[in-house]
Design an enzyme around this catalytic site. Structure first.
Site, PDB file in Angstrom:
ATOM      1  N   LYS A 252       0.839  -1.042   0.216  1.00 41.50           N
ATOM      2  CA  LYS A 252      -0.015   0.220  -0.024  1.00 41.50           C
ATOM      3  C   LYS A 252       0.424   1.036   0.341  1.00 41.50           C
ATOM      4  O   LYS A 252       2.057   1.312   0.324  1.00 41.50           O
ATOM      5  CB  LYS A 252      -0.775  -0.697   1.574  1.00 41.50           C
ATOM      6  CG  LYS A 252      -2.131  -1.007   1.181  1.00 41.50           C
ATOM      7  CD  LYS A 252      -3.174  -1.147   3.029  1.00 41.50           C
ATOM      8  CE  LYS A 252      -3.447  -1.594   2.706  1.00 41.50           C
ATOM      9  NZ  LYS A 252      -4.945  -1.751   1.744  1.00 41.50           N
ATOM     10  N   ARG A 326      -9.314 -12.426   3.411  1.00 44.93           N
ATOM     11  CA  ARG A 326     -10.607 -13.363   2.882  1.00 44.93           C
ATOM     12  C   ARG A 326      -9.602 -15.095   2.684  1.00 44.93           C
ATOM     13  O   ARG A 326      -9.874 -15.487   3.061  1.00 44.93           O
ATOM     14  CB  ARG A 326     -10.817 -13.086   1.316  1.00 44.93           C
ATOM     15  CG  ARG A 326      -9.675 -13.223  -0.080  1.00 44.93           C
ATOM     16  CD  ARG A 326     -10.133 -12.006  -0.363  1.00 44.93           C
ATOM     17  NE  ARG A 326     -10.492 -10.880  -0.873  1.00 44.93           N
ATOM     18  CZ  ARG A 326     -11.131  -9.883  -1.769  1.00 44.93           C
ATOM     19  NH1 ARG A 326     -11.246 -10.163  -2.884  1.00 44.93           N
ATOM     20  NH2 ARG A 326     -11.148  -8.186  -0.963  1.00 44.93           N
TER      21      ARG A 326
HETATM   22  N1  BES Z   1      -7.845  -4.190   5.096  1.00 43.20           N
HETATM   23  C1  BES Z   1      -7.749  -3.681   3.919  1.00 43.20           C
HETATM   24  C2  BES Z   1      -9.471  -3.095   3.231  1.00 43.20           C
HETATM   25  C3  BES Z   1      -9.583  -1.609   4.170  1.00 43.20           C
HETATM   26  C4  BES Z   1      -9.502  -0.526   3.363  1.00 43.20           C
HETATM   27  C5  BES Z   1      -9.949  -1.786   5.486  1.00 43.20           C
HETATM   28  C6  BES Z   1      -9.684   0.522   4.463  1.00 43.20           C
HETATM   29  C7  BES Z   1      -9.683  -0.839   6.233  1.00 43.20           C
HETATM   30  C8  BES Z   1     -10.213   0.846   5.673  1.00 43.20           C
HETATM   31  C9  BES Z   1      -7.479  -4.981   3.198  1.00 43.20           C
HETATM   32  O1  BES Z   1      -6.932  -6.048   2.904  1.00 43.20           O
HETATM   33  C10 BES Z   1      -7.131  -4.622   1.436  1.00 43.20           C
HETATM   34  O2  BES Z   1      -6.272  -4.164   1.585  1.00 43.20           O
HETATM   35  N2  BES Z   1      -8.606  -4.861   0.229  1.00 43.20           N
HETATM   36  C11 BES Z   1      -7.849  -3.965  -0.821  1.00 43.20           C
HETATM   37  C12 BES Z   1      -8.665  -5.255  -1.688  1.00 43.20           C
HETATM   38  C13 BES Z   1      -8.197  -5.238  -2.909  1.00 43.20           C
HETATM   39  C14 BES Z   1      -6.827  -5.123  -2.987  1.00 43.20           C
HETATM   40  C15 BES Z   1      -8.894  -6.238  -3.864  1.00 43.20           C
HETATM   41  C16 BES Z   1      -9.109  -2.799  -1.484  1.00 43.20           C
HETATM   42  O3  BES Z   1      -9.996  -3.062  -0.630  1.00 43.20           O
HETATM   43  O4  BES Z   1      -8.521  -2.352  -1.527  1.00 43.20           O
HETATM   44 ZN    ZN Z   2      -5.244  -5.517   2.502  1.00 41.16          ZN
END
Ligand code: BES
Ligand code: ZN
Ligand code: ZN
Length: 471
Positions: A252, A326
């Site tokens: 990220k 997931r």
């Molecule tokens: N932990 C994040 C989701 C999240 C985003 C939680 C903002 C709290 C606030 C999760 O693990 C994630 O990074 N999801 C990705 C999935 C994508 C790569 C398919 C997302 O939502 O961008």
């Molecule tokens: Zn993530």
């Protein structure tokens, strides 16, 4: 220090007092002078709190507008309680009386207490919480109702503290320690599976995400089984416990990473809910499952393109290591199957997509549980104002998860990300199930009344209310 709640039969003449008016004509019971009554009535047209100073003490009159839905008025009372908590801080009030009918007094106290939350562990100067005691004066109010509220607040604060703890303290091992502490104090059993046990269970999702970490993973099993439980088959609560989500090799950027200590908020909600349920001795058999790890791009980290095998035997092509929640939930949901559960509810800060869809105002949920169960959970959501909105799990979305080389892949396309995450989880359930994506409401960047900035403890009051109403 937690503010304590007392009960008294009568009001004090000397102490600061909040009077919740059911109707304006009740003012005459508290004020003798006609001009004072007129003044308060007039002010109440524009404000929900009006105060009169009586030399050494303040008297606050509260009157909420009537709403067509009772739950909206109840929420207004909590918010007013939160405003009173700010007033108490500013005025350095240490003891306050609160009178009105018992339901309304408890709601205002709830907002007052929740709004007074502070996380001071890492502050050198720990300003003490101003409010020490709230004394409730209300007909037929019971000690039991007060204890129940105190336990629920404590459970919510526990979840908030866990979310607010940075990963330098709250790694996987420490999270398990905190869960064990909660079990001891609340009265539920905790078993922590070590890495070797996780390996023997072939939890390839949890182990895969953990590959980039220097800390071992943990899988926590919480159990509360009262002798007179109403249910034979357990309710199972599953909570995502990513103690820090860097995204892994699909790293990220800093702006979206800096809040990612909150990525175990699902696990925190399950811990808090189990604590509230056990401490208040609800007659419900409940199991909590919390898979825990951090997600980092270390030497041997899982790579985009890797294939892992979840404990139920399904293979997953990991095309984005940031879709890690997931993967660990897949193992926990597969594990839940052995209990032949009544219902499984998982809570997870799973997708940015859910956050973008609903913001901080609610929870996106989906699942295959019967309509009646969904409706009951939604009603609990209204009751505690952690509102739920249902997203569909139409089969067409499933196509997005088709993989060239494995059974499924861990990401879908650009659209409907919260739903494709739900569709992914659906592959690992063979029982009635609901998935709650709390990404929007678990961690706030600004204060939202009694929900407070940072960890909100979302899910704790919701689940407690849901289980309390089961019969
Ligand atoms: N932990 C994040 C989701 C999240 C985003 C939680 C903002 C709290 C606030 C999760 O693990 C994630 O990074 N999801 C990705 C999935 C994508 C790569 C398919 C997302 O939502 O961008
Ligand atoms: Zn993530
Ligand atoms: Zn995550």
């Amino acid at each position: 220090m937690l503010t304590s709640i007392e009960i008294s039969k009568s009001l004090s003449e000397k102490d600061h007092t909040v009077i919740i008016l059911h109707k304006e004509s009740d003012l005459k019971h508290y004020l003798k002078k006609a001009e004072e009554i007129e003044y308060v009535k007039k002010k109440l047209q524009d404000f929900s709190i009006v105060f009169l100073n009586q030399l050494y003490r303040n008297v606050y009159f509260v009157k909420e507008k009537d709403h067509t839905d009772l739950y909206k008025k109840n929420e207004a009372l909590r918010k007013t309680g939160c405003e009173l908590s700010s007033i108490c801080k500013k005025e350095k009030i240490r003891n306050i009386y609160l009178t009105g009918n018992k339901e309304e007094v408890l709601l205002a106290a709830e907002g007052l207490l929740l709004g007074g939350y502070e996380f001071l562990k890492y502050k050198s100067k720990k300003e003490t919480v101003a409010l020490e005691t709230i004394t409730l004066v209300a007909e037929k109010i019971s000690k039991e109702a007060v204890h129940e509220l105190e336990n629920l607040i404590e459970a919510t604060f526990m979840a908030r503290d866990l979310v607010n703890e940075p990963v330098v303290f709250l790694n996987a091992e420490q999270f398990s320690e905190e869960i064990k502490k909660a079990g001891k104090e609340g009265g539920f059993k905790v078993e922590v599976f070590s890495k070797s046990k996780i390996e023997s269970l072939k939890m390839g999702g949890l182990l895969g995400v953990n590959k980039g970490s220097v800390d071992p993973p943990a899988f926590n099993v919480l159990e509360y089984k009262p002798a007179k439980a109403k249910n034979k088959k357990p309710y199972i609560l599953v909570g995502k416990g990513v103690v820090y989500d860097t995204g892994g090799l699909s790293l990220k950027d800093t702006a979206s990473m800096d809040k990612m200590k909150c990525d175990m908020a699902g696990g925190a909600a399950v811990t808090g809910a189990m604590y509230a349920i056990a401490k208040n001795k609800l007659p419900i058999y409940v199991i909590g499952l919390i898979p825990v790890t951090d997600n980092r791009p270390n030497g041997n980290a899982i790579t985009p393109g890797d294939v892992i095998t979840i404990s139920n035997g399904k293979t997953v092509e990991v095309l984005n290591t940031d879709a890690e929640g997931r993967l660990i939930l897949a193992d926990a949901l597969s594990y839940a199957s052995r209990y032949k559960p009544e219902l499984v509810i998982d809570l997870a800060t799973l997708t940015g997509s859910a956050m973008r869809a609903i913001g901080k105002e609610g929870i996106v949920f989906m699942g295959n549980a019967p309509k009646k169960v969904k409706h009951e959970l939604m009603e609990s959501g209204d009751d505690v104002y952690e509102r739920l909105v249902e997203f569909p799990l139409w089969e067409e979305y499933g196509k997005q998860l088709e993989s060239d080389i494995a059974d499924i892949k861990n990401i879908g396309g650009m659209d409907a990300g919260a739903i494709t995450a739900g569709k992914f989880l659906e592959h690992f359930v063979d029982y009635d199930w609901l998935h709650l994506d709390i990404a929007g409401s678990a961690f706030l960047t600004g204060t939202d009344s009694y929900r407070c900035k940072n960890g909100t403890g979302v899910g704790v009051r919701l689940l407690y209310n849901f289980f309390k109403k089961i019969n």
